[in-house]
Design a protein around this motif. Sequence first.
Motif, PDB file in Angstrom:
ATOM      1  N   GLU A   1       3.164  23.611   8.539  1.00  0.00           N
ATOM      2  CA  GLU A   1       2.277  22.426   8.350  1.00  0.00           C
ATOM      3  C   GLU A   1       2.676  21.668   6.882  1.00  0.00           C
ATOM      4  N   LEU A   2       4.155  21.556   6.755  1.00  0.00           N
ATOM      5  CA  LEU A   2       4.752  20.797   5.729  1.00  0.00           C
ATOM      6  C   LEU A   2       4.782  19.263   6.210  1.00  0.00           C
ATOM      7  N   PRO A   3       4.594  18.423   5.465  1.00  0.00           N
ATOM      8  CA  PRO A   3       4.817  16.827   5.922  1.00  0.00           C
ATOM      9  C   PRO A   3       6.134  16.598   6.298  1.00  0.00           C
ATOM     10  N   VAL A   4       6.336  15.672   7.156  1.00  0.00           N
ATOM     11  CA  VAL A   4       7.506  15.258   7.936  1.00  0.00           C
ATOM     12  C   VAL A   4       7.974  13.747   7.479  1.00  0.00           C
ATOM     13  N   GLU A   5       8.691  13.442   6.529  1.00  0.00           N
ATOM     14  CA  GLU A   5       8.872  11.952   6.296  1.00  0.00           C
ATOM     15  C   GLU A   5       9.802  11.416   7.175  1.00  0.00           C
ATOM     16  N   ASP A   6       9.842  10.366   7.304  1.00  0.00           N
ATOM     17  CA  ASP A   6      10.657   9.169   7.861  1.00  0.00           C
ATOM     18  C   ASP A   6      10.731   9.513   9.474  1.00  0.00           C
ATOM     19  N   ALA A   7       9.598  10.319   9.887  1.00  0.00           N
ATOM     20  CA  ALA A   7       9.547  10.345  11.658  1.00  0.00           C
ATOM     21  C   ALA A   7       9.335   8.993  12.332  1.00  0.00           C
ATOM     22  N   ALA A   8       9.860   8.427  13.185  1.00  0.00           N
ATOM     23  CA  ALA A   8       9.539   7.358  14.105  1.00  0.00           C
ATOM     24  C   ALA A   8       8.311   7.879  14.866  1.00  0.00           C
TER      25      ALA A   8
ATOM     26  N   LEU B   1       4.382  -1.337  24.425  1.00  0.00           N
ATOM     27  CA  LEU B   1       4.362  -0.876  23.190  1.00  0.00           C
ATOM     28  C   LEU B   1       3.504  -1.513  22.377  1.00  0.00           C
ATOM     29  N   VAL B   2       2.557  -0.570  21.617  1.00  0.00           N
ATOM     30  CA  VAL B   2       1.726  -1.158  20.939  1.00  0.00           C
ATOM     31  C   VAL B   2       2.106  -1.383  19.324  1.00  0.00           C
ATOM     32  N   ASN B   3       2.921  -0.083  18.934  1.00  0.00           N
ATOM     33  CA  ASN B   3       3.151   0.062  17.622  1.00  0.00           C
ATOM     34  C   ASN B   3       4.323   0.971  17.484  1.00  0.00           C
ATOM     35  N   ILE B   4       4.938   0.884  16.323  1.00  0.00           N
ATOM     36  CA  ILE B   4       6.084   1.591  15.926  1.00  0.00           C
ATOM     37  C   ILE B   4       5.901   1.780  14.313  1.00  0.00           C
ATOM     38  N   GLN B   5       5.829   2.826  13.863  1.00  0.00           N
ATOM     39  CA  GLN B   5       5.967   3.237  12.391  1.00  0.00           C
ATOM     40  C   GLN B   5       6.761   4.378  11.731  1.00  0.00           C
ATOM     41  N   THR B   6       7.173   4.394  10.726  1.00  0.00           N
ATOM     42  CA  THR B   6       7.512   5.567  10.240  1.00  0.00           C
ATOM     43  C   THR B   6       6.542   6.327   9.425  1.00  0.00           C
ATOM     44  N   SER B   7       6.729   7.800   9.239  1.00  0.00           N
ATOM     45  CA  SER B   7       5.753   8.441   8.539  1.00  0.00           C
ATOM     46  C   SER B   7       6.004   8.477   7.030  1.00  0.00           C
ATOM     47  N   ASP B   8       5.012   8.483   6.182  1.00  0.00           N
ATOM     48  CA  ASP B   8       5.616   8.319   4.916  1.00  0.00           C
ATOM     49  C   ASP B   8       5.518   9.883   4.124  1.00  0.00           C
ATOM     50  N   ARG B   9       5.846   9.837   2.928  1.00  0.00           N
ATOM     51  CA  ARG B   9       6.109  11.323   2.536  1.00  0.00           C
ATOM     52  C   ARG B   9       4.741  12.447   2.599  1.00  0.00           C
TER      53      ARG B   9
ATOM     54  N   VAL C   1       7.296  10.707  19.120  1.00  0.00           N
ATOM     55  CA  VAL C   1       7.613  11.036  17.731  1.00  0.00           C
ATOM     56  C   VAL C   1       9.096  11.656  17.719  1.00  0.00           C
ATOM     57  N   GLU C   2       9.871  10.934  16.683  1.00  0.00           N
ATOM     58  CA  GLU C   2      11.263  11.354  16.591  1.00  0.00           C
ATOM     59  C   GLU C   2      11.851  11.601  15.321  1.00  0.00           C
ATOM     60  N   ARG C   3      12.483  12.674  15.132  1.00  0.00           N
ATOM     61  CA  ARG C   3      12.990  12.820  13.466  1.00  0.00           C
ATOM     62  C   ARG C   3      14.281  13.476  13.855  1.00  0.00           C
ATOM     63  N   ALA C   4      15.546  13.281  13.185  1.00  0.00           N
ATOM     64  CA  ALA C   4      16.546  13.834  13.208  1.00  0.00           C
ATOM     65  C   ALA C   4      16.250  15.341  12.728  1.00  0.00           C
ATOM     66  N   GLY C   5      16.795  16.428  13.509  1.00  0.00           N
ATOM     67  CA  GLY C   5      16.846  17.584  13.173  1.00  0.00           C
ATOM     68  C   GLY C   5      15.331  18.387  13.963  1.00  0.00           C
ATOM     69  N   TYR C   6      14.592  17.396  14.479  1.00  0.00           N
ATOM     70  CA  TYR C   6      13.502  17.962  15.292  1.00  0.00           C
ATOM     71  C   TYR C   6      13.519  17.634  16.745  1.00  0.00           C
ATOM     72  N   GLN C   7      12.822  18.594  17.270  1.00  0.00           N
ATOM     73  CA  GLN C   7      12.687  18.494  18.982  1.00  0.00           C
ATOM     74  C   GLN C   7      11.735  17.045  19.038  1.00  0.00           C
TER      75      GLN C   7
ATOM     76  N   PRO D   1      15.437  20.149  24.516  1.00  0.00           N
ATOM     77  CA  PRO D   1      15.318  18.966  23.856  1.00  0.00           C
ATOM     78  C   PRO D   1      14.110  18.214  23.396  1.00  0.00           C
ATOM     79  N   ALA D   2      12.919  18.259  24.340  1.00  0.00           N
ATOM     80  CA  ALA D   2      11.812  17.548  24.072  1.00  0.00           C
ATOM     81  C   ALA D   2      10.581  18.667  24.411  1.00  0.00           C
ATOM     82  N   ASN D   3       9.394  18.177  23.698  1.00  0.00           N
ATOM     83  CA  ASN D   3       8.143  18.842  23.882  1.00  0.00           C
ATOM     84  C   ASN D   3       7.114  18.042  24.331  1.00  0.00           C
TER      85      ASN D   3
END
Length: 127
Positions: A17-24, A38-46, A79-85, A116-118
């Motif tokens: 449960e560590l925050p993931v920054e820069d996830a789309a 498409l309603v919204n696209i954001q990037t998660s903060d720190r 939700v997408e982030r390099a290094g994560y499913q 590749p996906a969950n």
Amino acid sequence: MPYSGTLMTRVFTSRGELPVEDAAVSIVQHSSNGRQQLVNIQTSDRSGNTLPITIETPDTQSSQSPGQPEPFALCDIWVERAGYQLLLIQNVQIFPNIATIQNLPLIPLANTGGRPANRVDIPPQDL
């Protein structure tokens, strides 16, 4: 928008449960003609959070008798982030005048066994 609810998301690693920054984080709604909008696209903060967004919902008064529309709007979250499913949460329910917080647990690719996906499908409320 006559009726609306708010959606906020929280992206974190699935076990720690560590925050993931820069996830789309992409929010998609299904329109009445079956297309996705498409309603919204954001990037998660720190802290792993996104800013609240407003989503149009049905009128709760017109949905309180049998055969009427559900009293909530549905949306899907990608939700997408390099290094994560890749994570897909389907049928997130947004109620009028309610703030919905959706947790988005990402699994590191090293722990996925090559998948590749969950995909998570939220069943409708039994109202």
